[in-house]
Each structure stands twice: as C-alpha cells, then as structure tokens.
Write a protein that holds these residues in place. Structure first.
Motif, PDB file in Angstrom:
ATOM      1  N   TYR A   1       0.812  -1.139  -0.020  1.00  0.00           N
ATOM      2  CA  TYR A   1       0.199   0.038   0.194  1.00  0.00           C
ATOM      3  C   TYR A   1       0.786   1.194   0.196  1.00  0.00           C
ATOM      4  CZ  TYR A   1      -3.574   3.429   1.197  1.00  0.00           C
ATOM      5  OH  TYR A   1      -4.443   4.392   1.235  1.00  0.00           O
ATOM      6  N   PHE A   2       0.907   1.824  -1.049  1.00  0.00           N
ATOM      7  CA  PHE A   2       1.842   3.045  -1.372  1.00  0.00           C
ATOM      8  C   PHE A   2       1.055   4.176  -2.249  1.00  0.00           C
ATOM      9  CE2 PHE A   2       6.036   4.711  -3.130  1.00  0.00           C
ATOM     10  CZ  PHE A   2       6.500   5.163  -2.009  1.00  0.00           C
ATOM     11  N   ASN A   3       1.413   5.383  -1.910  1.00  0.00           N
ATOM     12  CA  ASN A   3       0.780   6.487  -2.738  1.00  0.00           C
ATOM     13  C   ASN A   3      -0.878   6.245  -2.748  1.00  0.00           C
ATOM     14  OD1 ASN A   3       3.218   7.588  -3.756  1.00  0.00           O
ATOM     15  ND2 ASN A   3       3.292   6.081  -5.357  1.00  0.00           N
ATOM     16  N   SER A   4      -1.239   6.048  -1.411  1.00  0.00           N
ATOM     17  CA  SER A   4      -2.598   5.839  -1.302  1.00  0.00           C
ATOM     18  C   SER A   4      -3.309   4.927  -1.999  1.00  0.00           C
ATOM     19  CB  SER A   4      -3.175   7.461  -1.346  1.00  0.00           C
ATOM     20  OG  SER A   4      -2.810   8.130  -0.379  1.00  0.00           O
ATOM     21  N   THR A   5      -2.724   3.737  -2.542  1.00  0.00           N
ATOM     22  CA  THR A   5      -3.535   2.976  -3.366  1.00  0.00           C
ATOM     23  C   THR A   5      -2.673   1.578  -3.200  1.00  0.00           C
ATOM     24  OG1 THR A   5      -4.416   2.523  -5.545  1.00  0.00           O
ATOM     25  CG2 THR A   5      -2.039   3.477  -5.477  1.00  0.00           C
ATOM     26  N   TRP A   6      -3.088   0.426  -3.534  1.00  0.00           N
ATOM     27  CA  TRP A   6      -2.743  -0.628  -3.681  1.00  0.00           C
ATOM     28  C   TRP A   6      -1.733  -1.211  -4.882  1.00  0.00           C
ATOM     29  CZ3 TRP A   6      -8.138  -1.713  -3.220  1.00  0.00           C
ATOM     30  CH2 TRP A   6      -8.678  -1.772  -1.839  1.00  0.00           C
ATOM     31  N   GLN A   7      -0.539  -1.793  -4.425  1.00  0.00           N
ATOM     32  CA  GLN A   7       0.037  -2.660  -5.610  1.00  0.00           C
ATOM     33  C   GLN A   7      -0.010  -4.194  -5.422  1.00  0.00           C
ATOM     34  OE1 GLN A   7       1.848  -0.130  -3.467  1.00  0.00           O
ATOM     35  NE2 GLN A   7       0.865   1.515  -4.698  1.00  0.00           N
ATOM     36  N   GLY A   8       0.116  -4.766  -6.447  1.00  0.00           N
ATOM     37  CA  GLY A   8      -0.120  -6.207  -6.420  1.00  0.00           C
ATOM     38  C   GLY A   8       0.267  -6.937  -7.877  1.00  0.00           C
ATOM     39  N   VAL A   9      -0.167  -8.247  -7.468  1.00  0.00           N
ATOM     40  CA  VAL A   9      -0.120  -9.134  -8.760  1.00  0.00           C
ATOM     41  C   VAL A   9      -1.316  -9.713  -9.201  1.00  0.00           C
ATOM     42  CG1 VAL A   9       1.536 -11.051  -9.901  1.00  0.00           C
ATOM     43  CG2 VAL A   9       2.401  -9.388  -7.982  1.00  0.00           C
ATOM     44  N   LEU A  10      -1.579  -9.862 -10.594  1.00  0.00           N
ATOM     45  CA  LEU A  10      -2.698 -10.495 -10.916  1.00  0.00           C
ATOM     46  C   LEU A  10      -2.330 -11.546 -12.113  1.00  0.00           C
ATOM     47  CD1 LEU A  10      -5.973 -10.238 -10.835  1.00  0.00           C
ATOM     48  CD2 LEU A  10      -5.751  -9.078 -13.056  1.00  0.00           C
TER      49      LEU A  10
ATOM     50  N   GLN B   1       1.421  -6.956 -13.402  1.00  0.00           N
ATOM     51  CA  GLN B   1       1.633  -6.202 -12.018  1.00  0.00           C
ATOM     52  C   GLN B   1       0.688  -4.882 -12.075  1.00  0.00           C
ATOM     53  OE1 GLN B   1       5.780  -5.629 -10.533  1.00  0.00           O
ATOM     54  NE2 GLN B   1       6.426  -6.164 -12.754  1.00  0.00           N
ATOM     55  N   PHE B   2       0.193  -4.580 -11.131  1.00  0.00           N
ATOM     56  CA  PHE B   2      -0.687  -3.202 -10.908  1.00  0.00           C
ATOM     57  C   PHE B   2       0.058  -2.417 -10.054  1.00  0.00           C
ATOM     58  CE2 PHE B   2      -2.876  -6.688  -8.586  1.00  0.00           C
ATOM     59  CZ  PHE B   2      -3.109  -5.786  -7.422  1.00  0.00           C
ATOM     60  N   GLU B   3       0.287  -1.061 -10.267  1.00  0.00           N
ATOM     61  CA  GLU B   3       0.749  -0.089  -9.370  1.00  0.00           C
ATOM     62  C   GLU B   3      -0.269   0.682  -8.650  1.00  0.00           C
ATOM     63  OE1 GLU B   3       3.946   2.130 -11.081  1.00  0.00           O
ATOM     64  OE2 GLU B   3       4.222   0.326 -12.541  1.00  0.00           O
ATOM     65  N   SER B   4      -1.674   0.474  -8.934  1.00  0.00           N
ATOM     66  CA  SER B   4      -2.656   1.179  -8.300  1.00  0.00           C
ATOM     67  C   SER B   4      -4.042   0.379  -8.530  1.00  0.00           C
ATOM     68  CB  SER B   4      -2.941   2.606  -9.032  1.00  0.00           C
ATOM     69  OG  SER B   4      -3.131   2.433 -10.225  1.00  0.00           O
ATOM     70  N   PHE B   5      -4.735   0.789  -7.830  1.00  0.00           N
ATOM     71  CA  PHE B   5      -6.134   0.052  -7.923  1.00  0.00           C
ATOM     72  C   PHE B   5      -6.821   0.455  -9.338  1.00  0.00           C
ATOM     73  CE2 PHE B   5     -11.094   0.028  -7.089  1.00  0.00           C
ATOM     74  CZ  PHE B   5     -11.098  -1.365  -7.048  1.00  0.00           C
ATOM     75  N   LEU B   6      -6.586   1.695  -9.725  1.00  0.00           N
ATOM     76  CA  LEU B   6      -6.986   2.159 -11.113  1.00  0.00           C
ATOM     77  C   LEU B   6      -6.288   1.240 -12.350  1.00  0.00           C
ATOM     78  CD1 LEU B   6      -8.587   4.042 -12.896  1.00  0.00           C
ATOM     79  CD2 LEU B   6      -6.645   5.766 -12.740  1.00  0.00           C
ATOM     80  N   GLU B   7      -5.186   0.970 -11.930  1.00  0.00           N
ATOM     81  CA  GLU B   7      -4.449   0.199 -13.200  1.00  0.00           C
ATOM     82  C   GLU B   7      -4.985  -1.413 -13.089  1.00  0.00           C
ATOM     83  OE1 GLU B   7      -0.251  -0.554 -14.949  1.00  0.00           O
ATOM     84  OE2 GLU B   7      -0.153  -0.219 -12.860  1.00  0.00           O
TER      85      GLU B   7
ATOM     86  N   SER C   1      -5.739   9.588  -4.943  1.00  0.00           N
ATOM     87  CA  SER C   1      -5.545   8.419  -5.781  1.00  0.00           C
ATOM     88  C   SER C   1      -7.168   8.034  -6.062  1.00  0.00           C
ATOM     89  CB  SER C   1      -4.976   7.124  -5.103  1.00  0.00           C
ATOM     90  OG  SER C   1      -5.795   6.742  -4.104  1.00  0.00           O
ATOM     91  N   CYS C   2      -7.223   7.296  -7.198  1.00  0.00           N
ATOM     92  CA  CYS C   2      -8.812   6.874  -7.372  1.00  0.00           C
ATOM     93  C   CYS C   2      -9.245   6.044  -6.219  1.00  0.00           C
ATOM     94  CB  CYS C   2      -8.838   5.924  -8.740  1.00  0.00           C
ATOM     95  SG  CYS C   2     -10.288   5.347  -9.236  1.00  0.00           S
ATOM     96  N   LEU C   3      -8.427   5.241  -5.754  1.00  0.00           N
ATOM     97  CA  LEU C   3      -8.846   4.602  -4.591  1.00  0.00           C
ATOM     98  C   LEU C   3      -9.428   5.328  -3.118  1.00  0.00           C
ATOM     99  CD1 LEU C   3      -9.211   1.742  -2.733  1.00  0.00           C
ATOM    100  CD2 LEU C   3      -6.753   2.019  -2.188  1.00  0.00           C
TER     101      LEU C   3
END
Length: 229
Positions: free
Chosen positions: A106-115, A125-131, A195-197
């Motif tokens: 959780y960085f820059n007021s949003t989530w990062q992760g792997v799908l 890889q996603f660097e934000s919930f919007l991505e 962030s969008c989130l």
C-alpha cells in the motif's frame, strides 16, 4: 523472516471470479482463506469494498513496486481446490474469467500487487487500484468510456449517487492513478484525493446505503464535462 514473509504472502492471496454484465458492469466473488463464504461484489465499487475489507486484516508494507510473481503454498493450493469445487473447474459452468490476486503493498494511497489469469497463465503487475481496473476492463472487453473510468479523464465531471451530487475534478495522473478535488454539492464540502482508490473510499463514507446494490454512479449527463470547481 522467511516464515513471516510467507505468512504475509498467504494472507494477501485470493482468487477473483469475475463476470461482465450486459450493462458493461462487473460482478463476481473473491475467495480468501480467512473467509469461509465467498465475498460477493457488484461493480468496481463493490470490488473495492471487498478488497478494502481484506486489506484491513493485512499488514501491507509501504514499499515500492509489486513482485512479478505469485507465491505458491499449500494454503493457496487448498484455496484453488475450493474454488474449483464451488465454481466448477471445467465445462459450461466455468466463470468468464478467474484470476489469482495478491496484494503486495500500500503506497501512494493505493494498492500494488500481482494478477494472474487462471485460464491463460498471463501475469500483470498493477501499481494502483485504477491500473487493476484497467487490466480487468481490457480482459473483459469493456471500453473505459462506457464506465466512470475514462482513459483521458483530466477535467471536471458530475456524478450522482443516491440523490447526492458530486463534482470531481481530476487534476493530475501520477503513480498510475488520479489526483484532484471532489466537491460534494449537497454537503457543501470540497476535499482533495491522492488516488482513485481514495476518491472511491470517500464516496463510500459519504453514502450510507449498501454499496453492492445496482449501478453505483450515473453520469450527468453521459460523459459530459462541466465547469471547473
């Protein structure tokens, strides 16, 4: 340290079952080992809600980009077996799209992760919930201009939610997400979002009704910009 990292990987691991509705909305379920019942959602706001509920029980580090892999464990294998048993692993009952999902940071007021697609094995890889939303829209064949996540959003938009009106000004697009201001017209308040989130979380807090019922936002009018806040 390795055991702690493995436990965090397991806690952040879930399986996303997602479908595209006739009105270009999404619905589905999230499976996670901490919940006996699958977590149903309707729309991206509903997806945000179940992921937010999940992330609240995780100690996500405020670190950089997500790793480009998914951690495998006996726990994730049991979850895979559970999804196959309930949803059906093959045949006509197989859902439109299923994904392995892991929240990493959780960085820059949003989530990062792997799908990872369970059908094709492709990994993003996603660097934000919007991505993450953008990836899902692409896979489901949903055009962003038909949702409230336009590809070129800079400007001001009017939205309504359950009788409440909001003027959302998107000023910047940094860190693969949005930054700007939201003006709640009936509440006579203007707040910034990073962030969008964060924007979606504020809208969730303002509204007291159940998020998972029906279409969350209706644009007024469709996709037209209004005067700046």
């Amino acid at each position: 340290m390795k055991d702690r990292t493995q436990r965090m990987d397991e806690q952040a691991y879930g399986i996303l079952v997602i479908r595209r509705n006739l009105d270009d909305q999404v619905s589905g379920s999230l499976y996670h080992h901490l919940h006996e019942e699958k977590l149903r959602f309707n729309g991206y706001m509903g997806l945000m809600e179940v992921l937010y509920m999940l992330s609240g029980s995780l100690a996500l580090p405020a670190a950089g980009l997500a790793k480009d892999r998914l951690s495998e464990s006996s726990l994730s294998s049991r979850l895979e077996e559970r999804v196959n048993r309930i949803e059906g692993g093959t045949g006509a009952r197989r859902p439109r799209h299923t994904y392995q999902l892991q929240l990493r940071h959780y960085f820059n007021s949003t989530w990062q992760g792997v799908l990872r697609s369970r059908e094709t094995g492709e990994i993003w890889q996603f660097e934000s919930f919007l991505e993450l939303i953008r990836i899902l829209e692409l896979q489901l064949g949903i055009q962003s201009e038909q949702t409230w996540f336009p590809q070129q959003p800079q400007g001001t938009y009017m939205y309504r939610r359950n009788g409440q009106r909001f003027a959302v000004s998107i000023l910047f697009q940094r860190n693969k997400t949005w930054q700007g201001q939201m003006r709640w017209i009936e509440g006579r308040r203007t707040v910034n979002f990073r962030s969008c989130l964060e924007l979606m979380l504020m809208l969730k807090e303002i509204s007291s009704d159940k998020l998972s019922e029906g279409r969350i936002f209706d644009r007024i009018p469709i996709a037209k910009k209004v005067s700046a806040i």
